[in-house]
Write an enzyme that holds these catalytic residues in place. Structure first.
Site, PDB file in Angstrom:
ATOM      1  N   HIS A  96       0.818  -1.215   0.000  1.00 53.27           N
ATOM      2  CA  HIS A  96       0.000   0.000   0.000  1.00 53.27           C
ATOM      3  C   HIS A  96       0.856   1.272   0.000  1.00 53.27           C
ATOM      4  O   HIS A  96       0.365   2.338  -0.321  1.00 53.27           O
ATOM      5  CB  HIS A  96      -1.022   0.000   1.147  1.00 53.27           C
ATOM      6  CG  HIS A  96      -0.481   0.255   2.513  1.00 53.27           C
ATOM      7  ND1 HIS A  96      -0.135  -0.750   3.390  1.00 53.27           N
ATOM      8  CD2 HIS A  96      -0.221   1.411   3.157  1.00 53.27           C
ATOM      9  CE1 HIS A  96       0.289  -0.225   4.522  1.00 53.27           C
ATOM     10  NE2 HIS A  96       0.253   1.099   4.405  1.00 53.27           N
TER      11      HIS A  96
ATOM     12  N   GLY B   2     -11.250 -24.170  -6.126  1.00 49.82           N
ATOM     13  CA  GLY B   2     -12.325 -24.046  -7.109  1.00 49.82           C
ATOM     14  C   GLY B   2     -11.847 -23.835  -8.504  1.00 49.82           C
ATOM     15  O   GLY B   2     -10.746 -23.707  -8.868  1.00 49.82           O
TER      16      GLY B   2
ATOM     17  N   GLY C 295       2.586   6.739   7.742  1.00 54.85           N
ATOM     18  CA  GLY C 295       3.971   7.017   7.365  1.00 54.85           C
ATOM     19  C   GLY C 295       4.929   6.005   7.954  1.00 54.85           C
ATOM     20  O   GLY C 295       6.046   5.842   7.474  1.00 54.85           O
ATOM     21  N   ASN C 296       4.520   5.311   9.009  1.00 50.65           N
ATOM     22  CA  ASN C 296       5.347   4.233   9.553  1.00 50.65           C
ATOM     23  C   ASN C 296       5.244   2.975   8.694  1.00 50.65           C
ATOM     24  O   ASN C 296       6.103   2.109   8.777  1.00 50.65           O
ATOM     25  CB  ASN C 296       4.917   3.863  10.982  1.00 50.65           C
ATOM     26  CG  ASN C 296       5.507   4.769  12.026  1.00 50.65           C
ATOM     27  OD1 ASN C 296       4.830   5.664  12.498  1.00 50.65           O
ATOM     28  ND2 ASN C 296       6.751   4.555  12.389  1.00 50.65           N
ATOM     29  N   SER C 297       4.186   2.859   7.913  1.00 45.37           N
ATOM     30  CA  SER C 297       3.984   1.665   7.097  1.00 45.37           C
ATOM     31  C   SER C 297       5.217   1.347   6.274  1.00 45.37           C
ATOM     32  O   SER C 297       5.824   2.229   5.669  1.00 45.37           O
ATOM     33  CB  SER C 297       2.804   1.854   6.146  1.00 45.37           C
ATOM     34  OG  SER C 297       1.610   1.935   6.852  1.00 45.37           O
TER      35      SER C 297
ATOM     36  N   ASP D 283       0.386  -7.605   1.496  1.00 42.57           N
ATOM     37  CA  ASP D 283       0.697  -6.173   1.646  1.00 42.57           C
ATOM     38  C   ASP D 283       2.201  -5.938   1.662  1.00 42.57           C
ATOM     39  O   ASP D 283       2.708  -5.118   2.411  1.00 42.57           O
ATOM     40  CB  ASP D 283       0.034  -5.573   2.889  1.00 42.57           C
ATOM     41  CG  ASP D 283       0.082  -4.046   2.896  1.00 42.57           C
ATOM     42  OD1 ASP D 283       0.177  -3.443   1.792  1.00 42.57           O
ATOM     43  OD2 ASP D 283       0.061  -3.450   3.980  1.00 42.57           O
TER      44      ASP D 283
END
Length: 175
Positions: free
Chosen positions: A8, A175, A118-120, A38
Protein backbone atom coordinates in the site's frame (compact mmCIF):
# COMPACT_ATOMS: atom_id res chain seq x y z
CA UNK A 1 20.21 -4.12 -3.06
CA UNK A 2 16.60 -4.88 -2.21
CA UNK A 3 14.19 -3.05 0.08
CA UNK A 4 11.00 -4.61 1.40
CA UNK A 5 8.08 -2.32 2.17
CA UNK A 6 4.29 -2.47 2.11
CA UNK A 7 2.31 -2.82 -1.09
CA UNK A 8 0.00 0.00 0.00
CA UNK A 9 3.04 2.31 0.26
CA UNK A 10 4.10 1.83 -3.38
CA UNK A 11 0.72 1.07 -4.95
CA UNK A 12 -0.02 3.54 -7.73
CA UNK A 13 3.38 5.24 -7.50
CA UNK A 14 4.88 6.49 -10.75
CA UNK A 15 8.31 7.00 -9.20
CA UNK A 16 9.91 5.42 -6.12
CA UNK A 17 12.23 7.62 -4.12
CA UNK A 18 13.89 6.25 -0.99
CA UNK A 19 15.25 8.53 1.71
CA UNK A 20 18.29 7.08 3.45
CA UNK A 21 19.11 7.64 7.13
CA UNK A 22 21.52 10.46 6.22
CA UNK A 23 18.73 12.34 4.41
CA UNK A 24 20.00 11.63 0.89
CA UNK A 25 17.59 10.14 -1.64
CA UNK A 26 17.95 7.37 -4.20
CA UNK A 27 15.59 6.09 -6.88
CA UNK A 28 14.21 2.57 -6.73
CA UNK A 29 12.66 0.20 -9.23
CA UNK A 30 9.64 -1.90 -8.29
CA UNK A 31 10.47 -5.60 -8.59
CA UNK A 32 6.98 -6.73 -7.66
CA UNK A 33 4.23 -6.44 -5.10
CA UNK A 34 1.56 -8.57 -3.50
CA UNK A 35 -1.83 -7.25 -2.44
CA UNK A 36 -2.67 -10.16 -0.13
CA UNK A 37 0.48 -9.98 2.00
CA UNK A 38 0.70 -6.17 1.65
CA UNK A 39 4.37 -6.50 0.71
CA UNK A 40 6.46 -5.09 -2.13
CA UNK A 41 10.11 -5.40 -3.13
CA UNK A 42 12.07 -2.46 -4.52
CA UNK A 43 15.50 -2.76 -6.15
CA UNK A 44 18.06 0.03 -5.60
CA UNK A 45 21.70 0.59 -6.43
CA UNK A 46 23.87 -0.61 -3.55
CA UNK A 47 26.33 2.29 -3.95
CA UNK A 48 24.96 4.21 -0.95
CA UNK A 49 23.82 1.22 1.12
CA UNK A 50 26.19 0.98 4.08
CA UNK A 51 24.49 -1.62 6.25
CA UNK A 52 21.96 -4.37 5.75
CA UNK A 53 19.38 -5.31 8.35
CA UNK A 54 19.98 -8.44 10.37
CA UNK A 55 16.93 -10.66 10.62
CA UNK A 56 15.73 -12.26 13.83
CA UNK A 57 13.61 -15.40 13.92
CA UNK A 58 10.13 -13.96 14.43
CA UNK A 59 8.97 -17.36 15.68
CA UNK A 60 11.19 -16.87 18.75
CA UNK A 61 9.50 -13.61 19.83
CA UNK A 62 7.77 -13.60 23.19
CA UNK A 63 4.84 -11.56 24.45
CA UNK A 64 6.17 -8.75 26.66
CA UNK A 65 9.45 -8.43 24.73
CA UNK A 66 10.36 -4.85 23.85
CA UNK A 67 9.91 -3.73 20.26
CA UNK A 68 11.05 -0.60 18.45
CA UNK A 69 9.24 0.82 15.41
CA UNK A 70 11.23 2.98 12.99
CA UNK A 71 9.53 5.02 10.30
CA UNK A 72 8.46 8.37 8.95
CA UNK A 73 5.15 9.22 10.60
CA UNK A 74 3.35 11.99 8.74
CA UNK A 75 6.02 12.14 6.03
CA UNK A 76 9.64 13.14 5.63
CA UNK A 77 9.51 15.98 8.16
CA UNK A 78 9.55 13.33 10.90
CA UNK A 79 11.71 10.77 9.06
CA UNK A 80 13.62 8.21 11.11
CA UNK A 81 11.33 8.52 14.11
CA UNK A 82 11.66 5.79 16.70
CA UNK A 83 8.97 4.57 19.09
CA UNK A 84 9.23 1.86 21.71
CA UNK A 85 6.67 -0.58 22.98
CA UNK A 86 6.21 -4.23 23.71
CA UNK A 87 5.10 -7.23 21.71
CA UNK A 88 1.48 -7.50 22.81
CA UNK A 89 0.52 -10.64 20.90
CA UNK A 90 1.92 -13.12 18.40
CA UNK A 91 0.18 -14.66 15.39
CA UNK A 92 -2.73 -12.25 15.62
CA UNK A 93 -5.07 -12.68 12.65
CA UNK A 94 -6.09 -9.24 11.41
CA UNK A 95 -8.84 -9.09 8.79
CA UNK A 96 -9.26 -5.92 6.77
CA UNK A 97 -10.18 -4.63 3.35
CA UNK A 98 -7.28 -3.64 1.12
CA UNK A 99 -7.28 -0.69 -1.27
CA UNK A 100 -8.96 -2.85 -3.94
CA UNK A 101 -11.88 -3.66 -1.63
CA UNK A 102 -10.74 -7.27 -1.18
CA UNK A 103 -10.93 -8.90 2.25
CA UNK A 104 -7.48 -9.91 3.41
CA UNK A 105 -6.47 -11.78 6.55
CA UNK A 106 -2.93 -11.15 7.75
CA UNK A 107 -0.83 -12.98 10.32
CA UNK A 108 0.58 -10.17 12.46
CA UNK A 109 2.65 -9.26 15.46
CA UNK A 110 0.69 -6.87 17.68
CA UNK A 111 2.66 -4.10 19.38
CA UNK A 112 1.85 -1.03 21.40
CA UNK A 113 4.79 0.87 19.86
CA UNK A 114 3.25 3.92 18.20
CA UNK A 115 2.43 3.17 14.56
CA UNK A 116 1.23 6.22 12.63
CA UNK A 117 0.53 7.04 8.97
CA UNK A 118 3.97 7.02 7.36
CA UNK A 119 5.35 4.23 9.55
CA UNK A 120 3.98 1.66 7.10
CA UNK A 121 6.72 -0.38 5.50
CA UNK A 122 9.15 0.52 8.27
CA UNK A 123 11.07 -1.72 10.60
CA UNK A 124 9.95 -3.35 13.81
CA UNK A 125 13.13 -4.40 15.60
CA UNK A 126 14.01 -6.19 18.82
CA UNK A 127 16.41 -4.84 21.45
CA UNK A 128 19.36 -6.39 19.57
CA UNK A 129 18.48 -4.23 16.56
CA UNK A 130 17.38 -7.27 14.55
CA UNK A 131 14.43 -6.95 12.20
CA UNK A 132 11.43 -8.87 13.55
CA UNK A 133 8.72 -7.42 11.30
CA UNK A 134 7.54 -4.84 8.79
CA UNK A 135 4.98 -2.44 10.27
CA UNK A 136 1.83 -2.21 8.21
CA UNK A 137 -1.28 -1.05 10.08
CA UNK A 138 -2.94 0.09 13.26
CA UNK A 139 -6.43 0.15 14.66
CA UNK A 140 -7.63 3.64 15.34
CA UNK A 141 -10.94 4.98 16.52
CA UNK A 142 -12.28 6.80 19.55
CA UNK A 143 -12.27 3.65 21.69
CA UNK A 144 -8.85 2.15 20.82
CA UNK A 145 -5.26 3.29 20.78
CA UNK A 146 -1.91 1.54 20.93
CA UNK A 147 -2.81 -1.36 18.65
CA UNK A 148 -0.19 -1.50 15.93
CA UNK A 149 0.65 -4.46 13.74
CA UNK A 150 3.64 -5.76 11.83
CA UNK A 151 4.10 -8.62 9.40
CA UNK A 152 6.47 -11.17 11.03
CA UNK A 153 9.87 -11.22 9.33
CA UNK A 154 9.71 -14.98 8.70
CA UNK A 155 6.56 -14.37 6.61
CA UNK A 156 8.20 -11.35 4.96
CA UNK A 157 11.23 -13.39 3.88
CA UNK A 158 9.05 -16.08 2.25
CA UNK A 159 7.01 -13.53 0.28
CA UNK A 160 9.96 -11.28 -0.60
CA UNK A 161 11.94 -14.21 -2.00
CA UNK A 162 9.03 -15.15 -4.28
CA UNK A 163 8.69 -11.54 -5.46
CA UNK A 164 12.45 -11.19 -6.01
CA UNK A 165 12.62 -14.47 -7.94
CA UNK A 166 9.33 -14.35 -9.87
CA UNK A 167 8.10 -10.76 -9.63
CA UNK A 168 4.93 -12.05 -7.95
CA UNK A 169 3.60 -14.38 -5.27
CA UNK A 170 1.67 -17.56 -6.01
CA UNK A 171 -1.37 -18.01 -3.77
CA UNK A 172 -3.38 -21.22 -3.55
CA UNK A 173 -7.01 -21.05 -4.64
CA UNK A 174 -9.92 -23.41 -4.28
CA UNK A 175 -12.32 -24.05 -7.11
Amino acid sequence: AYIVTNNHVVDGAEKLEIMLSDGSKITGELVGKDTYSDLAVVKVSSDKIKTVAEFADSNSLTVGEKAIAIGSPLGTEYANSVTEGIVSSLSRTVTMQNDNGETVSTNAIQTDAAINPGNSGGALVNMKGELVGITNMKFSDESVEGMGFAIPINDVITVAEQIRSNGKVSHPVIG
